[in-house]
Design an enzyme around this catalytic site. Structure first.
Site, short mmCIF file in Angstrom:
data_model
loop_
_atom_site.label_atom_id
_atom_site.label_comp_id
_atom_site.label_asym_id
_atom_site.label_seq_id
_atom_site.Cartn_x
_atom_site.Cartn_y
_atom_site.Cartn_z
N GLU A 50 -0.65 -9.21 -1.27
CA GLU A 50 -2.07 -9.52 -1.04
C GLU A 50 -2.86 -9.52 -2.36
OE1 GLU A 50 -2.31 -6.58 2.20
OE2 GLU A 50 -3.30 -8.16 3.34
N ALA A 90 0.86 -1.19 0.00
CA ALA A 90 0.00 0.00 0.00
C ALA A 90 0.89 1.23 0.00
CB ALA A 90 -0.87 -0.02 1.25
N GLY A 105 0.53 -5.13 0.70
CA GLY A 105 -0.64 -5.12 -0.18
C GLY A 105 -0.33 -5.68 -1.56
N GLU A 125 4.12 -5.75 7.05
CA GLU A 125 3.31 -4.75 7.75
C GLU A 125 3.69 -4.61 9.22
OE1 GLU A 125 2.19 -6.87 5.51
OE2 GLU A 125 0.65 -5.94 4.25
N1 3HC Z 1 4.64 3.46 -0.07
C1 3HC Z 1 5.13 4.68 -0.41
N2 3HC Z 1 6.42 4.91 -0.72
C2 3HC Z 1 7.24 3.85 -0.69
C3 3HC Z 1 6.81 2.55 -0.35
C4 3HC Z 1 5.43 2.37 -0.04
N3 3HC Z 1 4.93 1.17 0.27
N4 3HC Z 1 7.86 1.72 -0.41
C5 3HC Z 1 8.91 2.47 -0.77
N5 3HC Z 1 8.54 3.76 -0.94
C6 3HC Z 1 9.38 4.88 -1.37
C7 3HC Z 1 10.50 5.19 -0.38
O1 3HC Z 1 10.05 6.07 0.62
C8 3HC Z 1 11.54 5.82 -1.27
O2 3HC Z 1 11.13 7.15 -1.51
P1 3HC Z 1 12.23 8.31 -1.72
O3 3HC Z 1 13.04 7.88 -2.92
O4 3HC Z 1 11.42 9.52 -1.93
O5 3HC Z 1 13.05 8.34 -0.47
C9 3HC Z 1 11.38 5.06 -2.59
O6 3HC Z 1 10.07 4.47 -2.55
C10 3HC Z 1 12.39 3.95 -2.78
O7 3HC Z 1 12.41 3.15 -1.60
P2 3HC Z 1 13.77 2.61 -0.97
O8 3HC Z 1 14.76 3.72 -0.89
O9 3HC Z 1 13.41 1.91 0.28
O10 3HC Z 1 14.25 1.61 -2.10
P3 3HC Z 1 14.87 0.15 -1.95
O11 3HC Z 1 15.06 -0.34 -3.33
O12 3HC Z 1 16.01 0.17 -1.02
O13 3HC Z 1 13.75 -0.75 -1.24
C11 3HC Z 1 11.55 -1.68 -0.90
C12 3HC Z 1 12.53 -1.00 -1.89
C13 3HC Z 1 12.11 -3.07 -0.52
C14 3HC Z 1 10.24 -1.82 -1.59
C15 3HC Z 1 11.45 -0.82 0.38
O14 3HC Z 1 11.17 0.50 0.00
C16 3HC Z 1 10.38 -1.24 1.33
O15 3HC Z 1 10.59 -2.14 2.12
N6 3HC Z 1 9.19 -0.59 1.27
C17 3HC Z 1 8.13 -0.79 2.20
C18 3HC Z 1 7.36 -2.03 1.86
C19 3HC Z 1 6.21 -2.22 2.85
O16 3HC Z 1 6.35 -2.06 4.04
N7 3HC Z 1 5.03 -2.57 2.31
C20 3HC Z 1 3.87 -2.77 3.13
C21 3HC Z 1 3.09 -1.51 3.19
S1 3HC Z 1 1.74 -1.62 4.31
C22 3HC Z 1 0.53 -2.42 3.45
O17 3HC Z 1 0.77 -2.87 2.36
C23 3HC Z 1 -0.81 -2.50 4.12
C24 3HC Z 1 -1.69 -3.50 3.46
O18 3HC Z 1 -1.59 -4.72 4.12
C25 3HC Z 1 -3.12 -3.06 3.53
#
Ligand code: 3HC
Length: 707
Positions: free
Chosen positions: A115, A73, A112, A135
């Site tokens: 998912e 998400a 997500g 998450e």
């Molecule tokens: N939402 C918004 N922005 C995100 C994002 C997300 N889910 N994931 C990454 N970004 C952004 C980062 O903030 C960063 O932004 P910036 O360049 O402006 O600083 C850019 O994308 C690149 O991210 P990284 O620097 O972290 O790049 P990497 O290549 O090192 O890593 C990644 C990529 C493995 C995807 C890492 O960003 C990550 O772990 N992201 C979070 C993933 C996550 O936690 N997903 C679950 C979200 S909660 C959810 O899905 C709820 C659902 O169950 C309903």
């Protein structure tokens, strides 16, 4: 220049529908990581409807552009009202699809994103892909059916472990678990997906959606959930979402799918509302924000770092050498004495072998890393290093001598870094003829484990050198934070405040275990005194002794901690320090001998002990830290509150669910903190309690610190 509205209008829609033969392709393209924001959600629903209505399409394929499948998400939308369709609505539409839907996964399918894939009929992954539900790391639980569908595919026990750890699995493991149906190598996700569609169409059947499968759930032992709850209560007592994750997965086992999904939603929303979610998401963005140094343009030129020298093969130097070797960068490790060098190399080997025994490295990888570290006694071997990190004894004289030699030996353009934790980087740089190439790279012990790297910018450090060090931090898996020069830089300067208050509180009447209980109750993994035992009491004692012997007028008089050090109680390594330790155990046990030493010290100083409340400990330890942090901001040693937050999160175990020191302080209330600091300034006095002007100003105006 186009207005934001115009820019929005010309940006292509993030989800496009097209057809390739009999397959309807739903392509998501929303850089950088295809996060599922509102545009992607509505685009997915529209494209799905187009595909279902397209008579020429017998199967549908979801595929993503760029480096990754959907990474979850869009975290930036959290805490704001969610515009429909919500993610659970999107996956419900996929679940109901009357044509088979395939997800072709590359890069990372997280949260997500996974998912969405779980709601498809078939999943195919490229060999390099990673799949996970992270998450929990954001204080949440999977809120779009993940807690219900994953157990249906891989069983409740394995699903629970995966969701509670938040760690992704690789494609091969996902295949073995039953999470994906096929793994492909050497192809694009589109081709892999089209091939999976062909197989599916040849078969001619519409596979059962995951929501309708229950075979992997039958026979789940209900004791699994009782055991997990007990384990969490012991290991993660502070955290909110892991306990809700157990409830949600249990619902997958005990309730029909629709009811389980409703329960998951309820639990997800409770997590979303929790302050821990806000703290953990602040910590997520803080880690990324610190990489963008104010005033240092993103396109600043950097230098190539292909070979690194490390001076000093002690614990720090050895750990630093490992950081580079682990990232595939060859290292020359120098020590002035053969014995020290051999001991350092043996310690590195022992460390790699222990990692290999735990299965986190193959024996071959451990050997490769050892082979990339070249021991030497000669500075001439550092001549072609692109960067040299000095990790020698903490003495200005020693360090200046080393830097003079490095300046004579190293090639022009080589970056010279010091790992000093306290000394003036500018004075060290002045020993060379190239102060623009000198900076501090302050690693934290154990250097190969701790993620923080304070990148200390000297008065004359060039932008190129700073940008190179910041980039290198990321390359070796560290969180690099740029800071300015002052005694102790940012992290240790703040730590010093907490340490001084902890000692003063014990002098006044608290016990070390009471202080530590309050700090661990706040969420630190270790209290101040348990941490002192871990680091070794002798380290600080030797420094204090040297200052006393040198007649330093500011050196503190010996205290009970010095008495312990003199008695050989050096901490965990001697099984006795502020606490005592049973053989082979790291559990601190209060010791009457220490209580007696504290009592003697109080008598010597004429102090009558008084009862100290837990609240006073909390305020004095934490508010002193906030006050110092505000002074650090005032002085420009740290550029932003987020830098201080990241330093304490990654170097000192500040509880990530509290967001960071200053994020927490804003929530605690700056008015309350400022008032208390002023009260202690009146009652206790001392420069440490002089209120920071910035803190007072923020408290008076009601602004959060740093805004
Ligand atoms: N939402 C918004 N922005 C995100 C994002 C997300 N889910 N994931 C990454 N970004 C952004 C980062 O903030 C960063 O932004 P910036 O360049 O402006 O600083 C850019 O994308 C690149 O991210 P990284 O620097 O972290 O790049 P990497 O290549 O090192 O890593 C990644 C990529 C493995 C995807 C890492 O960003 C990550 O772990 N992201 C979070 C993933 C996550 O936690 N997903 C679950 C979200 S909660 C959810 O899905 C709820 C659902 O169950 C309903």
């Amino acid at each position: 220049m186009p207005s934001p509205a115009q820019t929005e209008a010309v940006r292509p829609h993030p989800v496009q529908y097209s057809r390739q033969g009999r397959v309807g392709v739903i392509a998501v393209d929303y850089p950088p990581v295809n996060a599922i924001g509102h545009g992607v959600r509505s685009g997915l629903v529209e494209a799905l409807e187009s595909g279902l209505a397209d008579d020429g399409a017998d199967a549908l394929l979801i595929v993503c552009a760029g480096r990754s499948f959907m990474a979850g998400a869009d975290i930036r939308e959290f805490g704001k009202p969610s515009a429909p369709p919500t993610l659970p609505e999107v996956v419900a539409r996929l679940d109901d699809a009357t044509k088979p839907v395939i997800a072709a996964i590359h890069g990372t399918a997280l949260g997500g994103g996974l998912e969405v894939a779980l709601a498809c009929h078939v999943r195919v992954a490229l060999k390099s892909a990673k799949l996970g539900l992270p998450e929990v790391k954001l204080g949440l639980l999977p809120g779009a059916g993940g807690t219900q569908r994953l157990p249906r595919l891989i069983g409740a026990a394995r699903a629970l472990d995966m969701i509670l750890s938040g760690d992704p699995v690789g494609a091969e493991e996902a295949l073995a678990l039953g999470l994906v149906d096929a793994v492909e190598d050497g192809t694009s996700p589109l081709e892999a997906g089209l091939r999976a569609a062909e197989r599916l169409l040849a078969d001619g059947r519409l596979p059962q959606p995951v929501s309708a499968r229950a075979d992997r759930l039958t026979g789940t032992d209900p004791a699994l959930f009782t055991a997990k709850r007990a384990e969490l209560a012991k290991r993660q007592p502070h955290l909110f979402s892991p306990h809700r994750i157990v409830d949600a997965v249990e619902a997958a086992v005990t309730l029909p799918f629709a009811d389980g999904a409703a329960r998951e939603r309820e639990l997800f929303l409770a997590c979303m509302d929790s302050p821990q979610r806000a703290g953990l998401i602040h910590a997520f963005f803080a880690e990324r924000e610190v990489a963008k140094v104010p005033g240092l343009p993103a396109d600043t030129a950097t230098r190539d770092v292909r070979k690194v020298g490390v001076v000093g093969a002690g614990t720090m130097g050895g750990g630093i050498a490992m950081c580079f070797a682990n990232a595939g960068i060859p290292v020359v490790l120098l020590d002035s004495a053969r014995e020290g060098l051999d001991r350092g190399i043996a310690a590195i080997r022992a460390n790699y072998e222990a990692t290999a025994r735990k299965g986190r490295l193959t024996a071959e990888q451990a050997e490769e890393r050892m082979a990339s570290i070249h021991p030497t006694l000669s500075y001439a071997d550092l001549a072609d290093s692109d960067l040299v990190v000095e990790a020698a004894f903490e003495s200005m004289e020693v360090k200046r001598a080393i830097f003079r030699t490095l300046d004579e030996t190293c090639k022009p353009g080589a970056i010279l870094a010091t790992n000093t934790s306290t000394l003036d980087v500018d004075a060290i740089a002045a020993a060379t003829g190239r102060p623009q190439d000198v900076l501090g790279m302050h690693f934290f012990s154990p250097a190969n484990v701790m993620r923080l790297l304070e990148v200390v910018r000297g008065a004359r450090t060039s932008d190129t050198v700073l940008a190179t060090a910041m980039g290198l931090a990321r390359r070796i898996g560290k969180v690099g934070v740029a800071v300015g020069v002052c005694h102790g830089f940012v992290g240790n300067r703040i730590l010093h405040q907490r340490g001084r208050e902890s000692m003063a509180l014990v002098e006044e009447g608290a016990s070390p275990e009471q202080v530590d209980r309050v700090l661990t109750g706040f969420g630190f993994p270790l209290g101040h005194f348990a941490m002192t035992d871990l680091a070794g009491i002798d380290v600080g004692w030797r420094i204090r002794e040297e200052r006393r012997k040198a007649g330093d007028p500011e050196a503190e008089a010996p205290d009970w901690l010095d008495t312990l050090a003199e008695r050989g109680r050096h901490g965990q390594k001697t099984a006795a320090g502020v606490y005592r330790y049973e053989p082979g155990s790291r559990t601190p046990i209060p010791d009457p001998e220490v209580a007696a030493a504290i009592g003697e010290d109080r008598r010597r100083r004429g102090i009558t002990p008084r009862p100290v409340t837990d609240e006073e400990i909390r305020e004095r330890c934490l508010y002193a830290m906030v006050n110092e942090a505000a002074k650090i901001l005032e002085e420009g040693i740290a550029a932003r509150p987020v830098d201080i937050d990241a330093i304490w999160l990654h170097g000192y175990g500040f509880p990530s669910w509290r967001g960071g020191l200053l994020f927490w302080a804003n929530r605690e209330g700056l008015g309350r903190i400022a008032e208390t600091v002023q009260r202690y300034h009146r009652d206790i006095g001392g420069p440490q309690w002089r209120p920071s002007a910035l803190l007072l100003q923020c408290a008076a105006t009601g602004r959060p610190i740093g805004c």
